[in-house]
Every structure is written in C-alpha cells, then in structure tokens.
Scaffold this motif. Structure first.
Motif, PDB file in Angstrom:
ATOM      1  N   ASP A   1       1.260   3.091   3.762  1.00  0.00           N
ATOM      2  CA  ASP A   1       0.863   4.181   2.868  1.00  0.00           C
ATOM      3  C   ASP A   1      -0.611   4.082   2.516  1.00  0.00           C
ATOM      4  OD1 ASP A   1       3.390   5.222   2.968  1.00  0.00           O
ATOM      5  OD2 ASP A   1       3.986   4.486   0.997  1.00  0.00           O
ATOM      6  N   CYS A   2      -1.093   2.881   2.235  1.00  0.00           N
ATOM      7  CA  CYS A   2      -2.529   2.665   2.030  1.00  0.00           C
ATOM      8  C   CYS A   2      -2.813   1.182   2.160  1.00  0.00           C
ATOM      9  CB  CYS A   2      -2.969   3.176   0.654  1.00  0.00           C
ATOM     10  SG  CYS A   2      -4.767   3.067   0.404  1.00  0.00           S
ATOM     11  N   TYR A   3      -3.730   0.838   3.040  1.00  0.00           N
ATOM     12  CA  TYR A   3      -4.172  -0.544   3.202  1.00  0.00           C
ATOM     13  C   TYR A   3      -5.664  -0.575   2.927  1.00  0.00           C
ATOM     14  CZ  TYR A   3      -5.722  -4.829   5.512  1.00  0.00           C
ATOM     15  OH  TYR A   3      -6.325  -6.032   5.799  1.00  0.00           O
ATOM     16  N   ASP A   4      -6.083  -1.523   2.088  1.00  0.00           N
ATOM     17  CA  ASP A   4      -7.504  -1.686   1.766  1.00  0.00           C
ATOM     18  C   ASP A   4      -7.950  -3.061   2.251  1.00  0.00           C
ATOM     19  OD1 ASP A   4     -10.049  -1.956   0.669  1.00  0.00           O
ATOM     20  OD2 ASP A   4      -9.506  -0.876  -1.156  1.00  0.00           O
TER      21      ASP A   4
ATOM     22  N   LEU B   1      -2.213  -4.084   0.222  1.00  0.00           N
ATOM     23  CA  LEU B   1      -1.387  -3.025   0.775  1.00  0.00           C
ATOM     24  C   LEU B   1      -0.750  -2.277  -0.396  1.00  0.00           C
ATOM     25  CD1 LEU B   1       0.059  -1.834   3.352  1.00  0.00           C
ATOM     26  CD2 LEU B   1       1.829  -3.547   2.944  1.00  0.00           C
ATOM     27  N   TYR B   2      -0.676  -0.966  -0.292  1.00  0.00           N
ATOM     28  CA  TYR B   2      -0.032  -0.143  -1.313  1.00  0.00           C
ATOM     29  C   TYR B   2       1.073   0.660  -0.648  1.00  0.00           C
ATOM     30  CZ  TYR B   2      -4.304  -1.194  -3.870  1.00  0.00           C
ATOM     31  OH  TYR B   2      -5.353  -1.846  -4.479  1.00  0.00           O
ATOM     32  N   GLU B   3       2.239   0.625  -1.240  1.00  0.00           N
ATOM     33  CA  GLU B   3       3.379   1.374  -0.724  1.00  0.00           C
ATOM     34  C   GLU B   3       3.875   2.281  -1.845  1.00  0.00           C
ATOM     35  OE1 GLU B   3       6.189   2.728   1.953  1.00  0.00           O
ATOM     36  OE2 GLU B   3       4.434   1.489   2.352  1.00  0.00           O
ATOM     37  N   PHE B   4       3.991   3.575  -1.559  1.00  0.00           N
ATOM     38  CA  PHE B   4       4.381   4.560  -2.562  1.00  0.00           C
ATOM     39  C   PHE B   4       5.841   4.956  -2.360  1.00  0.00           C
ATOM     40  CE2 PHE B   4      -0.111   5.603  -1.307  1.00  0.00           C
ATOM     41  CZ  PHE B   4      -0.694   4.855  -2.315  1.00  0.00           C
ATOM     42  N   LYS B   5       6.581   4.990  -3.445  1.00  0.00           N
ATOM     43  CA  LYS B   5       7.988   5.367  -3.412  1.00  0.00           C
ATOM     44  C   LYS B   5       8.244   6.431  -4.463  1.00  0.00           C
ATOM     45  CE  LYS B   5       9.076   2.344  -0.299  1.00  0.00           C
ATOM     46  NZ  LYS B   5       9.356   2.821   1.051  1.00  0.00           N
ATOM     47  N   THR B   6       9.130   7.367  -4.130  1.00  0.00           N
ATOM     48  CA  THR B   6       9.517   8.409  -5.073  1.00  0.00           C
ATOM     49  C   THR B   6      11.031   8.359  -5.251  1.00  0.00           C
ATOM     50  OG1 THR B   6       9.675  10.014  -3.276  1.00  0.00           O
ATOM     51  CG2 THR B   6       7.587   9.934  -4.486  1.00  0.00           C
ATOM     52  N   GLY B   7      11.505   9.100  -6.234  1.00  0.00           N
ATOM     53  CA  GLY B   7      12.941   9.158  -6.473  1.00  0.00           C
ATOM     54  C   GLY B   7      13.369   8.248  -7.603  1.00  0.00           C
ATOM     55  N   VAL B   8      14.639   7.870  -7.603  1.00  0.00           N
ATOM     56  CA  VAL B   8      15.200   7.131  -8.735  1.00  0.00           C
ATOM     57  C   VAL B   8      15.212   5.618  -8.548  1.00  0.00           C
ATOM     58  CG1 VAL B   8      16.607   9.085  -9.497  1.00  0.00           C
ATOM     59  CG2 VAL B   8      17.560   7.445  -7.883  1.00  0.00           C
TER      60      VAL B   8
ATOM     61  N   ILE C   1       7.875  -7.082   6.362  1.00  0.00           N
ATOM     62  CA  ILE C   1       7.609  -6.588   7.721  1.00  0.00           C
ATOM     63  C   ILE C   1       6.174  -6.098   7.831  1.00  0.00           C
ATOM     64  CG2 ILE C   1       8.149  -4.693   9.315  1.00  0.00           C
ATOM     65  CD1 ILE C   1      11.128  -5.152   8.590  1.00  0.00           C
ATOM     66  N   TYR C   2       5.688  -5.384   6.833  1.00  0.00           N
ATOM     67  CA  TYR C   2       4.303  -4.907   6.864  1.00  0.00           C
ATOM     68  C   TYR C   2       3.314  -6.065   6.803  1.00  0.00           C
ATOM     69  CZ  TYR C   2       5.753  -0.004   6.452  1.00  0.00           C
ATOM     70  OH  TYR C   2       6.278   1.240   6.682  1.00  0.00           O
TER      71      TYR C   2
ATOM     72  N   GLU D   1      -0.559  -9.256   9.911  1.00  0.00           N
ATOM     73  CA  GLU D   1      -0.941 -10.552  10.484  1.00  0.00           C
ATOM     74  C   GLU D   1      -1.100 -10.440  12.002  1.00  0.00           C
ATOM     75  OE1 GLU D   1       1.910 -14.003  11.171  1.00  0.00           O
ATOM     76  OE2 GLU D   1       0.716 -14.746   9.487  1.00  0.00           O
ATOM     77  N   LYS D   2      -0.130  -9.779  12.657  1.00  0.00           N
ATOM     78  CA  LYS D   2      -0.195  -9.611  14.113  1.00  0.00           C
ATOM     79  C   LYS D   2      -1.414  -8.794  14.541  1.00  0.00           C
ATOM     80  CE  LYS D   2       2.829  -9.944  17.077  1.00  0.00           C
ATOM     81  NZ  LYS D   2       3.156 -10.807  18.209  1.00  0.00           N
ATOM     82  N   LEU D   3      -1.851  -7.879  13.668  1.00  0.00           N
ATOM     83  CA  LEU D   3      -3.042  -7.072  13.947  1.00  0.00           C
ATOM     84  C   LEU D   3      -4.337  -7.821  13.629  1.00  0.00           C
ATOM     85  CD1 LEU D   3      -1.738  -3.710  12.451  1.00  0.00           C
ATOM     86  CD2 LEU D   3      -2.266  -4.131  14.871  1.00  0.00           C
ATOM     87  N   GLY D   4      -4.222  -9.038  13.100  1.00  0.00           N
ATOM     88  CA  GLY D   4      -5.400  -9.826  12.752  1.00  0.00           C
ATOM     89  C   GLY D   4      -6.061  -9.393  11.451  1.00  0.00           C
ATOM     90  N   ARG D   5      -5.300  -8.730  10.594  1.00  0.00           N
ATOM     91  CA  ARG D   5      -5.835  -8.255   9.313  1.00  0.00           C
ATOM     92  C   ARG D   5      -5.293  -9.117   8.171  1.00  0.00           C
ATOM     93  NH1 ARG D   5      -4.876  -1.801   9.709  1.00  0.00           N
ATOM     94  NH2 ARG D   5      -5.686  -1.478  11.800  1.00  0.00           N
TER      95      ARG D   5
END
Length: 183
Positions: free
Chosen positions: A90-93, A99-106, A120-121, A126-130
């Motif tokens: 959702d957003c990686y800085d 890392l930012y992950e946005f969730k909606t709902g209840v 997993i993210y 890590e696999k991407l070298g980041r």
C-alpha cells in the motif's frame, strides 16, 4: 513443472480451504463486487492520490512522516523454482524503512497484525534487497469513521514464519490445481 504465482490473498484462501474463491482469484474471473469491497477500493484510491499529491497521509487517516513514499507498488519475487510471490505494498517508504498497510471495514488493525500478510511483505522486501524495520497497519472503519493502528516490527523469526507459510500453502495450491487439472 509449471511455475505458479501466489499472493497473500491466494495463500490465505488455501489456508481456509476456500477453493472455489481461490480459482476465481487465480484465474482472474470476475466476481460480484460487494458494497464494502467497493468502499474499500475507493478509500485506497483516495489515500494513494493524496500521498502522490501531497507526499503525506490524509489527515483523517494517520499522522506520520513520509519522505520518499511509493504508494500501491506492485511487486513479484521468485520464492523458489516452482513459485513466484506477488503483492501490492500500500505504501513503502525506503527513506524511513517503513511499510504502511491500509485496511478498511470492521476488522481491527490488531486482527490484521495476526495474519501472515505483513511477514510475507517483510520477506518480499528482503528478497528485493530493500530494508524494512517496521510496518504500520492502519485501519479505518468507514461505517463508524473510527481508526486504529498497530506497529509490527520486522524480525528474522517473522521472515521465517512467512517462508514457511508460503511453502506450506503454495504446495497446497499446487496440489489442488494439479488434482483438478488446472495445471
């Protein structure tokens, strides 16, 4: 042997034994969009557009500093010779290693923190070298206008947890697809 591509969503469906939904997801078969799904998509788009335009979060969502945000970044990594793993951050800085992950709902952010999505993210980054030190799970309930957030700190044990989860459920997906003649 043909390589398969999985995501957290498909792995989660396999874990829950929801095979019909998994087939729809893997083969990109259109399903009816529910009102909560549509609301969630619109909120995600609004957040993405705001981040791109202002290099910040919408004030109604979260107060946090962004330096070099990459919203809605689609990535694919090779997990092994049989499995590719895909995801959308959702957003990686990278400047803040966050890392930012946005969730909606209840479902609250703490509920989401107990899933395998963030580990997993972390593994994919890590696999991407980041580098990534932490993730913020930011939840917004569009019905009550309430929000909450949870921080998940990266660790070798979370990355190992992610690898085991991907190994287990990608194997289940492969077996199901072979047994059903889908690959």
């Amino acid at each position: 042997m043909k390589k398969i591509r999985v995501s957290y969503s498909s792995l989660s469906l396999a874990e829950k034994g929801r095979w019909d939904e998994l087939v729809y997801l893997l083969f990109r078969i259109d399903r009816p969009i529910t009102k909560p799904m549509e609301e969630g998509r619109k909120i995600h788009e609004e957040i993405e557009e705001y981040i791109i335009k202002y290099n910040a979060f919408p004030e109604w969502l979260f107060k946090g500093d962004l330096v070099l945000p990459r919203p809605e970044e689609k990535v694919v990594i090779e997990h092994n010779e049989f499995v590719d793993l895909s995801g959308v951050f959702d957003c990686y800085d990278p400047a803040t290693k966050t890392l930012y992950e946005f969730k909606t709902g209840v479902q609250s952010s703490t509920d989401w923190a107990r899933t395998h999505q963030i580990p997993i993210y972390f593994y994919m980054l890590e696999k991407l070298g980041r580098e990534v030190d932490r993730a913020f799970l930011i939840h917004y309930n569009q019905h009550t206008k309430q929000k909450d957030w949870t921080v998940v700190h990266n660790s070798p044990s979370l990355i190992e947890k992610a690898k085991n989860y991907v190994d287990t459920y990608s194997g289940e997906i492969r077996s199901f697809m072979e047994n059903e003649g889908l690959i």
